[in-house]
Design an enzyme around this catalytic site. Structure first.
Site, PDB file in Angstrom:
ATOM      1  CE  LYS A   1      37.878  36.411  27.437  1.00 61.85           C
ATOM      2  NZ  LYS A   1      37.417  37.856  28.451  1.00 61.85           N
TER       3      LYS A   1
ATOM      4  NE  ARG B   1      31.265  37.355  35.209  1.00 65.92           N
ATOM      5  CZ  ARG B   1      32.451  37.272  34.331  1.00 65.92           C
ATOM      6  NH1 ARG B   1      32.372  36.631  33.086  1.00 65.92           N
ATOM      7  NH2 ARG B   1      33.438  37.598  34.774  1.00 65.92           N
TER       8      ARG B   1
ATOM      9  NE  ARG C   1      34.812  34.598  37.940  1.00 67.63           N
ATOM     10  CZ  ARG C   1      35.287  34.638  36.530  1.00 67.63           C
ATOM     11  NH1 ARG C   1      34.454  34.402  35.678  1.00 67.63           N
ATOM     12  NH2 ARG C   1      36.116  35.402  36.578  1.00 67.63           N
TER      13      ARG C   1
ATOM     14  NE  ARG D   1      38.482  39.455  37.077  1.00 63.49           N
ATOM     15  CZ  ARG D   1      36.896  39.305  37.143  1.00 63.49           C
ATOM     16  NH1 ARG D   1      36.587  39.717  38.128  1.00 63.49           N
ATOM     17  NH2 ARG D   1      36.399  38.891  35.960  1.00 63.49           N
TER      18      ARG D   1
ATOM     19  NE  ARG E   1      43.318  36.600  31.729  1.00 56.84           N
ATOM     20  CZ  ARG E   1      42.206  36.009  31.857  1.00 56.84           C
ATOM     21  NH1 ARG E   1      41.897  34.968  31.162  1.00 56.84           N
ATOM     22  NH2 ARG E   1      41.009  36.663  32.280  1.00 56.84           N
TER      23      ARG E   1
HETATM   24  P1  ADP Z   1      37.647  36.986  33.310  1.00 55.32           P
HETATM   25  O1  ADP Z   1      36.149  36.896  33.562  1.00 55.32           O
HETATM   26  O2  ADP Z   1      38.250  38.079  34.268  1.00 55.32           O
HETATM   27  O3  ADP Z   1      38.040  37.124  31.726  1.00 55.32           O
HETATM   28  P2  ADP Z   1      38.571  34.077  33.294  1.00 55.32           P
HETATM   29  O4  ADP Z   1      37.506  33.509  33.696  1.00 55.32           O
HETATM   30  O5  ADP Z   1      39.090  34.066  31.935  1.00 55.32           O
HETATM   31  O6  ADP Z   1      37.907  35.645  33.900  1.00 55.32           O
HETATM   32  O7  ADP Z   1      39.678  33.981  34.622  1.00 55.32           O
HETATM   33  C1  ADP Z   1      39.563  33.999  35.765  1.00 55.32           C
HETATM   34  C2  ADP Z   1      40.968  33.940  36.416  1.00 55.32           C
HETATM   35  O8  ADP Z   1      41.496  33.000  36.131  1.00 55.32           O
HETATM   36  C3  ADP Z   1      41.949  35.161  36.026  1.00 55.32           C
HETATM   37  O9  ADP Z   1      41.714  36.441  36.602  1.00 55.32           O
HETATM   38  C4  ADP Z   1      43.278  34.879  36.316  1.00 55.32           C
HETATM   39  O10 ADP Z   1      43.520  34.665  37.642  1.00 55.32           O
HETATM   40  C5  ADP Z   1      43.176  33.085  35.868  1.00 55.32           C
HETATM   41  N1  ADP Z   1      43.355  32.994  34.501  1.00 55.32           N
HETATM   42  C6  ADP Z   1      42.509  32.444  33.603  1.00 55.32           C
HETATM   43  N2  ADP Z   1      43.284  32.478  32.519  1.00 55.32           N
HETATM   44  C7  ADP Z   1      44.599  32.716  32.602  1.00 55.32           C
HETATM   45  C8  ADP Z   1      45.508  32.723  31.694  1.00 55.32           C
HETATM   46  N3  ADP Z   1      45.645  32.506  30.519  1.00 55.32           N
HETATM   47  N4  ADP Z   1      46.826  33.156  32.496  1.00 55.32           N
HETATM   48  C9  ADP Z   1      47.009  33.404  33.650  1.00 55.32           C
HETATM   49  N5  ADP Z   1      45.950  33.482  34.666  1.00 55.32           N
HETATM   50  C10 ADP Z   1      44.850  32.975  34.105  1.00 55.32           C
END
Ligand code: ADP
Length: 200
Positions: free
Chosen positions: A22, A137, A143, A155, A98
């Site tokens: 994404k 990654r 991270r 996740r 989400r």
């Molecule tokens: P990923 O690579 O898992 O898609 P993101 O960078 O989108 O990761 O998000 C990393 C973390 O930030 C998630 O695992 C969560 O803890 C938090 N997070 C991000 N967006 C949301 C959301 N819309 N609702 C709840 N938690 C979120």
């Protein structure tokens, strides 16, 4: 916001599991369609690195691969939209909504600013491929949630249990399109653009 804004704006949700690509596709989309990128993960990581109150609230959830509570996320997105709703040509939401509660809140927020979501594009990638990408990654992203097998698995299961129903939410509104997320970045980008152009 002028009334015609509803027609000229383009507001897209880019959807998919962790590691689906994404972020990569968002970078290309914002350039092509001149959109403002709202990545909740990126915004949270910025707060974490700056040690803000919001960052402190989010850290424990993020480190373990759990969702940050809805009210925290929704408040933060509301602020971000407010800051740029008069200047942006539209938004691309990445990593948000989400949960179904977040999707409902987003509809309300959009209405408040006289905007609407035009559609959701979902990137589909098999689970094994997701894990491989996230581990890869993790070697460079720094991270914590990319470097631990248990957190990666968590996740993915949070995605299946809490996030997948969001696809259904947009399907019911006739705003859902899916794209195969395996292939070259350019191929996938082309497919996403085709779906977006169909929303318009
Ligand atoms: P990923 O690579 O898992 O898609 P993101 O960078 O989108 O990761 O998000 C990393 C973390 O930030 C998630 O695992 C969560 O803890 C938090 N997070 C991000 N967006 C949301 C959301 N819309 N609702 C709840 N938690 C979120």
């Amino acid at each position: 916001m002028p009334e015609k804004a509803l027609n000229i704006m383009l507001n897209i949700v880019l959807f998919g599991p962790p590691g689906a690509g994404k972020g990569t596709q968002s970078q290309k989309l914002i350039e092509k369609y001149q959109l403002k990128h709202i990545s909740t993960g990126d915004i949270f990581r910025k707060h974490l690195s700056e040690g803000t109150e919001l960052g402190k609230k989010a850290r424990g959830y993020m480190d373990n691969g759990n969702l940050v509570p809805d009210e925290v996320v929704i408040g933060m997105v509301g602020e971000t939209i407010k800051e740029s709703s008069t200047t942006a040509k539209g938004f691309i939401f990445d990593g948000f909504p989400r949960t179904v509660a977040q999707a409902e809140a987003l509809d309300e927020l959009m209405e408040k600013f006289n905007m609407k979501i035009d559609g959701m594009v979902a990137l589909e990638v098999p689970e094994e491929e997701l894990k491989t990408r996230i581990r890869e990654r993790g070697k460079t992203s720094g991270r914590a949630d990319d470097q631990d097998e248990e957190k990666i698995n968590n996740r993915i299961s949070v995605y299946k249990n809490e996030t997948l129903p969001v696809a259904e939410y947009y399907t019911k509104q006739g705003k859902f399109a899916k794209v195969d997320g395996v292939g070259s970045i350019e191929e996938i980008f082309g497919e996403i653009c085709r779906k977006i152009d169909n929303f318009k």
